[in-house]
Design an enzyme around this catalytic site. Sequence first.
Site, PDB file in Angstrom:
ATOM      1  N   ASN A   7       0.813  -1.050  -0.152  1.00 17.70           N
ATOM      2  CA  ASN A   7      -0.136  -0.061  -0.046  1.00 17.70           C
ATOM      3  C   ASN A   7       0.902   1.087   0.027  1.00 17.70           C
ATOM      4  O   ASN A   7       1.368   1.576   1.076  1.00 17.70           O
ATOM      5  CB  ASN A   7      -0.808  -0.013   1.206  1.00 17.70           C
ATOM      6  CG  ASN A   7      -1.830   1.151   1.055  1.00 17.70           C
ATOM      7  OD1 ASN A   7      -1.789   2.172   0.462  1.00 17.70           O
ATOM      8  ND2 ASN A   7      -2.765   1.211   2.274  1.00 17.70           N
ATOM      9  N   ARG A  89      -2.495  -2.249  -3.550  1.00 20.33           N
ATOM     10  CA  ARG A  89      -3.975  -1.354  -3.248  1.00 20.33           C
ATOM     11  C   ARG A  89      -3.770  -0.175  -4.156  1.00 20.33           C
ATOM     12  O   ARG A  89      -2.781   0.560  -4.132  1.00 20.33           O
ATOM     13  CB  ARG A  89      -4.045  -1.001  -1.778  1.00 20.33           C
ATOM     14  CG  ARG A  89      -5.225  -0.201  -1.512  1.00 20.33           C
ATOM     15  CD  ARG A  89      -5.214   0.567  -0.140  1.00 20.33           C
ATOM     16  NE  ARG A  89      -6.422   1.381  -0.148  1.00 20.33           N
ATOM     17  CZ  ARG A  89      -6.461   2.764   0.060  1.00 20.33           C
ATOM     18  NH1 ARG A  89      -5.246   3.193  -0.487  1.00 20.33           N
ATOM     19  NH2 ARG A  89      -7.500   3.225   0.257  1.00 20.33           N
ATOM     20  N   HIS A 178     -13.540   2.578   0.148  1.00 14.80           N
ATOM     21  CA  HIS A 178     -13.235   1.454   1.021  1.00 14.80           C
ATOM     22  C   HIS A 178     -13.796   0.003   0.479  1.00 14.80           C
ATOM     23  O   HIS A 178     -14.181  -1.086   1.124  1.00 14.80           O
ATOM     24  CB  HIS A 178     -14.188   1.559   2.251  1.00 14.80           C
ATOM     25  CG  HIS A 178     -13.787   2.795   3.040  1.00 14.80           C
ATOM     26  ND1 HIS A 178     -14.690   3.697   3.647  1.00 14.80           N
ATOM     27  CD2 HIS A 178     -12.520   3.191   3.418  1.00 14.80           C
ATOM     28  CE1 HIS A 178     -13.997   4.920   4.137  1.00 14.80           C
ATOM     29  NE2 HIS A 178     -12.557   4.392   4.259  1.00 14.80           N
ATOM     30  N   ARG A 237     -13.643  15.039   7.786  1.00 17.65           N
ATOM     31  CA  ARG A 237     -14.175  15.219   6.633  1.00 17.65           C
ATOM     32  C   ARG A 237     -15.754  15.583   6.795  1.00 17.65           C
ATOM     33  O   ARG A 237     -16.549  15.099   7.806  1.00 17.65           O
ATOM     34  CB  ARG A 237     -14.312  13.993   5.721  1.00 17.65           C
ATOM     35  CG  ARG A 237     -12.918  13.730   5.258  1.00 17.65           C
ATOM     36  CD  ARG A 237     -13.098  12.643   4.219  1.00 17.65           C
ATOM     37  NE  ARG A 237     -11.951  12.093   3.680  1.00 17.65           N
ATOM     38  CZ  ARG A 237     -11.344  10.815   3.791  1.00 17.65           C
ATOM     39  NH1 ARG A 237     -12.462  10.004   4.133  1.00 17.65           N
ATOM     40  NH2 ARG A 237     -10.227  10.409   3.359  1.00 17.65           N
ATOM     41  N   GLU A 380      -8.255  -5.805   5.120  1.00 18.42           N
ATOM     42  CA  GLU A 380      -8.246  -5.500   3.652  1.00 18.42           C
ATOM     43  C   GLU A 380      -7.100  -6.184   3.137  1.00 18.42           C
ATOM     44  O   GLU A 380      -6.994  -6.504   1.840  1.00 18.42           O
ATOM     45  CB  GLU A 380      -8.171  -3.913   3.787  1.00 18.42           C
ATOM     46  CG  GLU A 380      -9.306  -3.084   4.063  1.00 18.42           C
ATOM     47  CD  GLU A 380      -9.179  -1.799   3.956  1.00 18.42           C
ATOM     48  OE1 GLU A 380      -9.363  -1.202   3.018  1.00 18.42           O
ATOM     49  OE2 GLU A 380      -9.295  -1.050   5.217  1.00 18.42           O
TER      50      GLU A 380
END
Length: 397
Positions: A7, A89, A178, A237, A380
């Site tokens: 990643n 990823r 996601h 956010r 993940e």
Amino acid sequence: MNVLVINAGSSSLKYQLMNPETGDVSAKGLCERIYIDGRLTHKVGDKKVVKDIPMPTHSEAIQAVLEILVDPVDGVIKSVDEIDAVGHRVLHGGMKFSDSCIIDDACIEAIEACIPLGPLHNPANLMGIRACQAVMPNTPQVAVFDTAFHMTMPPKAYRYAIPTEYYKNDDIRRYGFHGTSHKYIARRAAELMGTKNFKMVNCHLGNGSSLSAVKDGKCQDTSMGLSPLAGVPMGTRSGDIDACVVQFICNKYGMSVDDCLTMLNKKSGVLALSGVSSDFRDLCAGAEAGNEDCKLALDKFYYEVAKYVGAYTAALNGIDMLTFTAGVGENDADARAGICSYLGFMGVKIDPEKNKIRGQEMKISTEDSAVQVWVIPTNEELMIAQDTAELVNAAKK
């Protein structure tokens, strides 16, 4: 089979070496301060090693990872040849990718074409891919896209009600993120239910949060949009907001659109509402101490998540399973209880004792609940490794 999961960020690179069949992690770590000076943190079980290693580019970071993996003292394999494949990823696959793919020149070209949709992440992801290609030219590599799981959404879910030219010319639509986590939870939920033919809403709740509506294992809708800014309020956010708020702030305060979006991405959410922190643990502590702003931030978060669950239940025309995952979803009993307190009209009932769990897979609903409610820890990296193994093994046949 050994799969190296990568990643890559703009100045960092996370990695795990794992077995996709068992989920066992041989080693994992982080390269940080790439381009500055370079630091590698490497973990094998409970043992941690920290080394300062020059990393002028991602290539040196990958080289450092491979060297420590085969190190006689700190390594876990004897040769790089024991790495059967690399899974990367990649944030944004745009409309080009509805699934993971083996990386070739056409794949790289398509990822490059998606840079306008993922300007911060896709270039970094490409750096990680190219670095691995340079150091491991004969090892198969796979791109696993954060947006791919959501590409089964129907047009009524992903189209925005704006002039069609922006969709046709610029690929502006809902994408969602996601996706690797949502895919993993959907698969695990199907195993728990004994079938994939059911309706579920998955709540991936953390510093970044998103929900997905899933029917028969396929995504029907998701809360994030063209970017990860949309949906419920998050750590920093704002989540969904009237676009005219941007116009108003820019006009009144002489702010550029880019600066306003930076504010909505990095200075908003529960951080802005609480004035204390973006960390939900701090908010809980503040609320318990009587801080009304912290309480408001939490109440707003629970309320907005519950609204999405209700909306997605309507979109699915029913719900069989509600799942919680990620940092807040897996560990915060108050958040789960607060969200479910709005869902009594759906027949949702949770057991207060079972709900006390942290980071553990468990059905937390009561036996007479009309909807099964589960906590399912996400993984993940395992999903990336499994996708990588499936594609690489299929290519060998």
